[in-house]
Design a protein around this motif. Structure first.
Motif: not given
Length: 252
Positions: A11-18, A90-94, A107-120
């Motif tokens: 997770i530290e690596s993911i946050l650093a990349a984010a 991209p770096d840890h989850f492809g 698709v016609s269903v709602p789509v959630l963006r899953k990422d480690f968003i840190r800033r506006e």
């Protein structure tokens, strides 16, 4: 805030990349499809309300799926998923923003963006119907919730503890994801949702995240008050449409 304090090295690596990733070059404005309405419609249709995740890989899974993300998304919807989650990290989850854009256009269903968003400004990378905001990893949660809504996104605020749940509610979150995975140790305990869910107001949409691998797990989370279930790895292993159909209990 030292967000990475006490978390697993992955997770530290993911946050650093984010922290190194920038934002978009223009402020987005989105006409979002309603995630709570989609979950409710699935329930009315007799299906378990599942948010199926297009998840090529992750630090907690073995192997990788290199299938076309649009094909995976279509298989999830064919199996009865009420909504989708698409990784853009991209770096840890492809994942990639392009994959999310292609999926949402298909698709016609709602789509959630899953990422480690840190800033506006990182909200402005790609249009989605909902965006994941992880309470533990955001300095100004209330500000980011407002910024997401100003763009038309539905913020799904992820929590793992009572303190984080209180922060999410104070920030005005209307959709809360309770993550059964402890990001300090990366282990999973379904009782996390059961312990936290009673402390959320009835008008908040609750999503159970992580560790849901079977119909029994899904039923357990639903009994505890989950309005929706975010499921990735259990659906990506093998026949995606069939896995989804088994979990949701009925096909469209």
């Amino acid at each position: 805030m030292n967000a990475s304090e006490g978390v697993a090295p992955a997770i530290e690596s993911i946050l650093a990349a984010a922290d190194e990733r920038g934002g978009g070059d223009r402020r987005l404005s989105v006409a979002a499809r309603s995630l709570p309405a989609a979950l409710a419609a699935a329930e009315e249709d007799g299906r378990v309300p599942v948010i199926g995740e297009v998840k090529p890989t992750s630090p907690t899974t073995d192997g990788r799926r290199d299938d076309d993300p649009v094909a995976l998304a279509e298989a999830l919807v064919d199996g009865g998923a009420a909504a989708l989650s698409v990784l853009t990290e991209p770096d840890h989850f492809g994942g990639s923003p392009d994959a999310l854009q292609q999926v949402r256009e298909t698709v016609s269903v709602p789509v959630l963006r899953k990422d480690f968003i840190r800033r506006e400004e990182q909200l402005d990378i790609v249009e989605a119907d909902a965006v994941l905001l992880i309470a533990r990893f955001v300095d100004d949660l209330a500000g980011l919730v407002i910024a997401a809504r100003e763009r038309g996104f539905q913020p799904l605020v992820e929590v793992h503890s009572r303190a984080e749940l209180d922060d999410a509610l104070a920030a005005g979150a209307g959709i809360v994801g309770i993550n059964n995975r402890d990001l300090a140790r990366l282990d999973v305990d379904l009782s996390t949702f059961e312990e936290l869910a009673p402390h959320a107001p009835e008008d908040v949409t609750l999503v159970a995240e992580s560790g849901i691998a079977s119909r029994d797990d899904a039923a357990r989370m639903r009994r505890a008050g989950a309005d929706g279930l975010l499921v990735g790895s259990a659906l990506m292993d093998g026949d995606v449409a069939a896995n989804t159909e088994r979990l949701v209990g009925a096909k469209r």
